[in-house]
Design a protein around this motif. Structure first.
Motif, PDB file in Angstrom:
ATOM      1  N   UNK A 206       0.768  -1.272   0.156  1.00  0.00           N
ATOM      2  CA  UNK A 206      -0.085  -0.072   0.238  1.00  0.00           C
ATOM      3  C   UNK A 206       0.716   1.170   0.038  1.00  0.00           C
ATOM      4  N   UNK A 207       2.164   1.165   0.469  1.00  0.00           N
ATOM      5  CA  UNK A 207       3.125   2.229   0.324  1.00  0.00           C
ATOM      6  C   UNK A 207       3.229   2.674  -1.372  1.00  0.00           C
ATOM      7  N   UNK A 208       3.257   1.362  -2.033  1.00  0.00           N
ATOM      8  CA  UNK A 208       3.569   1.732  -3.378  1.00  0.00           C
ATOM      9  C   UNK A 208       2.132   2.338  -4.104  1.00  0.00           C
ATOM     10  N   UNK A 209       1.178   1.795  -3.754  1.00  0.00           N
ATOM     11  CA  UNK A 209      -0.339   2.071  -4.149  1.00  0.00           C
ATOM     12  C   UNK A 209      -1.241   2.421  -3.312  1.00  0.00           C
ATOM     13  N   UNK A 210      -0.998   3.960  -2.971  1.00  0.00           N
ATOM     14  CA  UNK A 210      -1.314   4.808  -2.031  1.00  0.00           C
ATOM     15  C   UNK A 210      -2.973   4.931  -1.945  1.00  0.00           C
ATOM     16  N   UNK A 211      -3.636   4.638  -2.999  1.00  0.00           N
ATOM     17  CA  UNK A 211      -5.126   4.949  -3.217  1.00  0.00           C
ATOM     18  C   UNK A 211      -5.826   3.588  -2.702  1.00  0.00           C
ATOM     19  N   UNK A 212      -5.196   2.707  -2.305  1.00  0.00           N
ATOM     20  CA  UNK A 212      -5.636   1.443  -2.121  1.00  0.00           C
ATOM     21  C   UNK A 212      -6.173   1.249  -0.438  1.00  0.00           C
ATOM     22  N   UNK A 213      -6.939   0.157  -0.090  1.00  0.00           N
ATOM     23  CA  UNK A 213      -6.953  -0.221   1.114  1.00  0.00           C
ATOM     24  C   UNK A 213      -6.370  -1.683   1.342  1.00  0.00           C
ATOM     25  N   UNK A 214      -6.524  -2.309   2.690  1.00  0.00           N
ATOM     26  CA  UNK A 214      -5.816  -3.457   2.649  1.00  0.00           C
ATOM     27  C   UNK A 214      -6.870  -4.757   2.013  1.00  0.00           C
ATOM     28  N   UNK A 215      -7.966  -4.340   2.040  1.00  0.00           N
ATOM     29  CA  UNK A 215      -9.070  -5.020   1.164  1.00  0.00           C
ATOM     30  C   UNK A 215      -8.893  -5.186  -0.287  1.00  0.00           C
ATOM     31  N   UNK A 216      -8.688  -3.907  -0.922  1.00  0.00           N
ATOM     32  CA  UNK A 216      -8.602  -3.883  -2.252  1.00  0.00           C
ATOM     33  C   UNK A 216      -6.982  -4.234  -2.923  1.00  0.00           C
ATOM     34  N   UNK A 217      -6.071  -4.051  -2.058  1.00  0.00           N
ATOM     35  CA  UNK A 217      -4.606  -4.369  -2.665  1.00  0.00           C
ATOM     36  C   UNK A 217      -4.406  -5.493  -2.862  1.00  0.00           C
ATOM     37  N   UNK A 218      -5.053  -6.521  -2.407  1.00  0.00           N
ATOM     38  CA  UNK A 218      -4.797  -8.020  -2.749  1.00  0.00           C
ATOM     39  C   UNK A 218      -5.323  -8.262  -4.368  1.00  0.00           C
ATOM     40  N   UNK A 219      -6.279  -7.402  -4.782  1.00  0.00           N
ATOM     41  CA  UNK A 219      -6.796  -7.454  -6.162  1.00  0.00           C
ATOM     42  C   UNK A 219      -5.706  -6.896  -7.101  1.00  0.00           C
ATOM     43  N   UNK A 220      -4.670  -6.276  -6.593  1.00  0.00           N
ATOM     44  CA  UNK A 220      -3.361  -5.659  -7.417  1.00  0.00           C
ATOM     45  C   UNK A 220      -2.324  -6.279  -7.246  1.00  0.00           C
TER      46      UNK A 220
END
Length: 296
Positions: A206-220
């Motif tokens: 999430x430090x690289x993809x700052x517009x995400x949450x712990x729920x959405x980061x796993x989709x990325x």
């Protein structure tokens, strides 16, 4: 190209290759070698017209980084690398730059980690001299920058600069180095459960993809990819091993990510300013998995 120009180019290329080799071997650089790769360290006094254009007040005292380097060297720290920001705006060599130092007295036989000092500066009136502590890891030629609630960076303002000022700042940081190295030892002893490792990987991504949450980061990002082991020294459930795997992946872009239907390979974080900030945030994340008495 004439013979003279060709010879000059060849000589300059040879000198640059020599400097690059010394950097790879982490050997001390001379001031001339530093200037070759980072001319900003010897930027002359800013002329009044440029000072006015940049909005620099009369209180700002120009102190070339070259002078600060020489002062830090008097305290036993040797410059081993220098970096510069390639700005699109031409500002006559006033841009942000960083010099990395090592003190060979801190390199103990049998140890795989030792401290570095990072000096950041600019000559455009926007930045104080900033000193940070880094931890270098021999096993992977990797560097990380320490961050904690109690210590952090030391800043030295350009106003009224003298040797005693920079000496006090360096000594204050150096005094904390044993605590940082103890923190490394504590990370080596602390074990992480699988869910903690996945949580660490999610927060790091999430430090690289700052517009995400712990729920959405796993989709990325595939967390198994971020946690995967690339060298035997990083295998294991210890916080130190997990931290180093994650740090290398996040900083160097050694993971895949998906945006929409496209899967891509992440790019390395190249700018030293971004690297330092990301490294510090990763260190802080790792510290959160230590007992409070150790992390404090």
């Amino acid at each position: 190209m004439s013979e003279v120009q060709d010879t000059q180019f060849s000589t300059a290329e040879q000198l640059l290759n020599t400097v690059k080799q010394k950097i790879d071997e982490r050997k001390s650089l001379t001031m001339d070698e530093i200037k070759m790769i980072c001319p900003e360290v010897s930027t002359p006094e800013i002329n009044p017209a440029l000072r006015q254009k940049l909005g620099i007040t009369d209180r700002y005292v120009h102190v070339p980084t070259e002078k600060v380097i020489e002062d830090i060297m008097q305290m036993g720290w040797e410059p081993i690398n220098a970096y510069r920001v390639n700005s699109r705006k031409k500002r006559s060599g006033t841009g942000r730059h960083m010099v990395k130092f090592v003190n060979y007295d801190f390199i103990k036989e049998g140890s795989t980690e030792y401290p570095e000092l990072l000096l950041t500066n600019s000559h455009d009136g926007t930045t104080s001299f900033t000193l940070d502590v880094g931890i270098f890891r021999l096993v992977c030629s990797n560097g990380m920058v320490v961050k904690s609630q109690d210590f952090g960076s030391m800043k030295v303002r350009h106003y009224g600069y003298d040797f005693e000022t920079i000496q006090a700042a360096v000594n204050e940081l150096v005094a904390q180095i044993p605590d940082y190295l103890k923190q490394v030892d504590s990370m080596k002893e602390q074990k992480l459960k699988r869910e903690q490792q996945l949580e660490f990987a999610r927060k790091a991504a999430m430090l690289r993809f700052t517009n995400t949450t712990e729920d959405t980061i796993e989709k990325i990002v595939d967390m198994e990819d971020v946690l995967s082991v690339e060298r035997k020294e990083d295998d294991g459930d210890g916080l130190w091993e997990v931290f180093n795997r994650i740090q290398e992946k996040i900083i160097n872009g050694k993971f895949q990510y998906a945006l929409g239907n496209k899967e891509r390979k992440a790019r390395p974080v190249k700018g030293f300013k971004q690297q330092v900030k990301l490294n510090q945030n990763l260190w802080e994340l790792a510290s959160n998995y230590l007992p409070e008495t150790v992390a404090a």
